[in-house]
Design a protein around this motif. Structure first.
Motif, PDB file in Angstrom:
ATOM      1  N   ARG A 153       0.493   1.390  15.044  1.00 41.21           N
ATOM      2  CA  ARG A 153      -0.256   0.624  14.050  1.00 41.21           C
ATOM      3  C   ARG A 153      -0.150  -0.877  14.308  1.00 41.21           C
ATOM      4  O   ARG A 153      -1.101  -1.628  14.046  1.00 41.21           O
ATOM      5  CB  ARG A 153       0.228   0.985  12.651  1.00 41.21           C
ATOM      6  CG  ARG A 153      -0.246   2.377  12.236  1.00 41.21           C
ATOM      7  CD  ARG A 153       0.294   2.812  10.889  1.00 41.21           C
ATOM      8  NE  ARG A 153      -0.397   4.005  10.415  1.00 41.21           N
ATOM      9  CZ  ARG A 153      -0.036   4.699   9.347  1.00 41.21           C
ATOM     10  NH1 ARG A 153       1.036   4.329   8.643  1.00 41.21           N
ATOM     11  NH2 ARG A 153      -0.719   5.766   8.969  1.00 41.21           N
ATOM     12  N   LEU A 210       4.896  -3.585   8.806  1.00 40.04           N
ATOM     13  CA  LEU A 210       4.838  -2.157   9.080  1.00 40.04           C
ATOM     14  C   LEU A 210       6.275  -1.649   9.134  1.00 40.04           C
ATOM     15  O   LEU A 210       7.100  -2.200   9.867  1.00 40.04           O
ATOM     16  CB  LEU A 210       4.143  -1.910  10.422  1.00 40.04           C
ATOM     17  CG  LEU A 210       2.689  -2.408  10.527  1.00 40.04           C
ATOM     18  CD1 LEU A 210       2.271  -2.492  11.984  1.00 40.04           C
ATOM     19  CD2 LEU A 210       1.751  -1.493   9.764  1.00 40.04           C
ATOM     20  N   ARG A 231       0.851  -1.178   0.000  1.00 45.04           N
ATOM     21  CA  ARG A 231       0.000   0.000   0.000  1.00 45.04           C
ATOM     22  C   ARG A 231       0.893   1.236   0.000  1.00 45.04           C
ATOM     23  O   ARG A 231       1.995   1.218   0.566  1.00 45.04           O
ATOM     24  CB  ARG A 231      -0.898   0.025   1.234  1.00 45.04           C
ATOM     25  CG  ARG A 231      -1.925  -1.100   1.296  1.00 45.04           C
ATOM     26  CD  ARG A 231      -2.991  -0.945   0.227  1.00 45.04           C
ATOM     27  NE  ARG A 231      -4.057  -1.944   0.353  1.00 45.04           N
ATOM     28  CZ  ARG A 231      -3.989  -3.180  -0.144  1.00 45.04           C
ATOM     29  NH1 ARG A 231      -2.912  -3.565  -0.796  1.00 45.04           N
ATOM     30  NH2 ARG A 231      -4.993  -4.013   0.007  1.00 45.04           N
ATOM     31  N   LEU A 266       3.128  -2.180   4.586  1.00 42.53           N
ATOM     32  CA  LEU A 266       2.459  -0.933   4.932  1.00 42.53           C
ATOM     33  C   LEU A 266       3.485   0.107   5.392  1.00 42.53           C
ATOM     34  O   LEU A 266       4.008   0.011   6.504  1.00 42.53           O
ATOM     35  CB  LEU A 266       1.435  -1.184   6.037  1.00 42.53           C
ATOM     36  CG  LEU A 266       0.393  -2.267   5.724  1.00 42.53           C
ATOM     37  CD1 LEU A 266      -0.367  -2.652   6.991  1.00 42.53           C
ATOM     38  CD2 LEU A 266      -0.571  -1.780   4.646  1.00 42.53           C
ATOM     39  N   CYS A 274       5.026   3.409   6.986  1.00 41.76           N
ATOM     40  CA  CYS A 274       4.611   4.323   8.058  1.00 41.76           C
ATOM     41  C   CYS A 274       5.586   5.487   8.087  1.00 41.76           C
ATOM     42  O   CYS A 274       6.712   5.353   8.590  1.00 41.76           O
ATOM     43  CB  CYS A 274       4.612   3.602   9.409  1.00 41.76           C
ATOM     44  SG  CYS A 274       3.580   2.124   9.456  1.00 41.76           S
ATOM     45  N   VAL A 298      -2.578   3.776   3.824  1.00 44.38           N
ATOM     46  CA  VAL A 298      -2.452   2.874   4.967  1.00 44.38           C
ATOM     47  C   VAL A 298      -3.537   3.096   6.017  1.00 44.38           C
ATOM     48  O   VAL A 298      -4.100   2.135   6.556  1.00 44.38           O
ATOM     49  CB  VAL A 298      -1.046   2.997   5.593  1.00 44.38           C
ATOM     50  CG1 VAL A 298      -0.947   2.164   6.861  1.00 44.38           C
ATOM     51  CG2 VAL A 298       0.009   2.536   4.582  1.00 44.38           C
ATOM     52  N   TYR A 346      -6.657   1.456   4.883  1.00 46.43           N
ATOM     53  CA  TYR A 346      -6.524  -0.007   4.924  1.00 46.43           C
ATOM     54  C   TYR A 346      -6.651  -0.525   6.349  1.00 46.43           C
ATOM     55  O   TYR A 346      -7.351  -1.514   6.611  1.00 46.43           O
ATOM     56  CB  TYR A 346      -5.175  -0.438   4.329  1.00 46.43           C
ATOM     57  CG  TYR A 346      -4.917  -1.919   4.500  1.00 46.43           C
ATOM     58  CD1 TYR A 346      -5.413  -2.838   3.582  1.00 46.43           C
ATOM     59  CD2 TYR A 346      -4.209  -2.397   5.599  1.00 46.43           C
ATOM     60  CE1 TYR A 346      -5.213  -4.204   3.750  1.00 46.43           C
ATOM     61  CE2 TYR A 346      -4.001  -3.762   5.779  1.00 46.43           C
ATOM     62  CZ  TYR A 346      -4.506  -4.654   4.854  1.00 46.43           C
ATOM     63  OH  TYR A 346      -4.309  -5.998   5.044  1.00 46.43           O
TER      64      TYR A 346
END
Length: 344
Positions: free
Chosen positions: A36, A25, A4, A138, A140, A9, A12
């Protein structure tokens, strides 16, 4: 490719794909990665207090890469539902080797949440997860102004408190780039204001604002430059101002995350260090630019990321052991200063 983009994110994670069993992550904001990760644990519905349901694995202490897949396929002695493996690679040499076996042999009753630092596009760990039909990567990244504002709005709503725009803007200016630290600061402010309807600017200054702000800046700059004498003097000034020593950790983390962002862009070929420093947003305060430039020329992106991880760990340790917070802050910042001395 199961990945993503950074701006996708949040959406999602509001409704994760139940077909995914491995969640990577990653990013320079350790607080956002951890927050997260905790959110995915909550989403799983497991009992977080049950050690058989939530298993935490640290790459620095694991026996080897096979430990992860073995744990993922372990059948609990007494049965039970879904399990969550929260895996932090740390300084593990080849964390991708721990993940790859899960591609062809995925866990049936477990999900794996991998919480990593900043990973380049071609990093083996990212490639391993992105190649998995049941995995998702994902990113961050540091809080943008809009994301940080959402954190404030979420906490105000949860505590049924209000704040006018000038006070809100003042609060946002005081918060840093680490999501977890920022959220905890806002929660602390909300708890301070329980029993009233509106948060005032003086409330923000009392809780989030720091009367010893200049001493905090001096601590951060002294640690980054490796000036131990100046570091000790700044610590004393902070204590004389009546400010909590551990607040310097949050300030240091914000500053080193900025350094890491600029240095990583330089190493990726985005431009000279000085030009990137001058154009950074939010801007680095002009009186600190020379000190920042020295740090950026002395440290590489990988080592700056390691400093951010050290500071994040010290912040977590301080929250776990509040009585020892001042000593933890001093130890972490002194260690960084000693590292910096070796780079002269």
């Amino acid at each position: 490719m199961a990945a993503r983009k950074a701006h996708e994110v949040e959406a999602y994670l509001a409704k994760p794909d139940v077909g995914h069993a491995v969640f990577l992550l990653y990013g320079p904001d350790a607080g956002l990665v951890a927050e997260r990760g905790a959110g995915l644990v909550d989403w799983s519905g497991i009992d977080e207090n049950d050690p058989f349901s939530l298993i935490k694995l640290d790459g620095d202490t694991m026996d080897g890469p096979s430990s992860l897949v073995e744990e993922a396929h372990t059948v609990p002695m007494f049965g039970g539902g879904k399990r969550v493996l929260r895996f932090r690679p740390g300084g593990m040499r080849n964390p991708a080797d721990a993940i790859k076996p899960l591609k062809d042999n995925p866990p049936e009753d477990a999900i794996v949440v991998v919480e990593a630092g900043d990973l380049a596009k071609g990093h083996a760990l990212r490639k391993a997860v992105e190649a998995m039909p049941n995995g998702v990567a994902l990113p961050c990244y540091q809080d943008e102004a809009q994301a940080l504002a959402r954190v404030v709005d979420q906490e105000l709503s949860a505590h049924k408190l209000h704040m006018d725009k000038p006070t809100r803007d003042h609060l946002l200016a005081l918060l840093g780039s680490d999501r977890m630290v920022s959220r905890n600061e806002v929660r602390k402010l909300c708890l301070y204001c329980l029993g009233q309807d509106t948060i005032l600017r003086e409330d923000v200054d009392a809780v989030v604002g720091d009367a010893g702000a200049s001493a905090v800046d001096e601590i951060v700059d002294a640690a980054a430059a490796g000036r131990l004498d100046a570091l000790e003097i700044a610590f004393r000034r902070l204590e004389e101002a009546g400010s909590a020593t551990f607040l310097s950790l949050s300030a240091a983390l914000r500053q080193f995350q900025t350094y890491h962002s600029i240095r990583a862009r330089h190493e990726a070929g985005d431009g000279p260090v000085k030009a990137l420093l001058d154009g950074h947003r939010p801007p680095v305060y002009f009186k600190r630019k020379q000190a920042a430039l020295q740090v950026l020329m002395r440290w590489n992106a990988q080592d700056l990321m390691a400093v951010c991880n050290r500071l994040s760990a010290a912040i977590r340790d301080g929250r776990t052991n509040p009585v020892l917070e001042p000593q933890i802050a001093r130890a972490a910042l002194t260690a960084i200063a000693l590292q910096s001395q070796n780079r002269r």
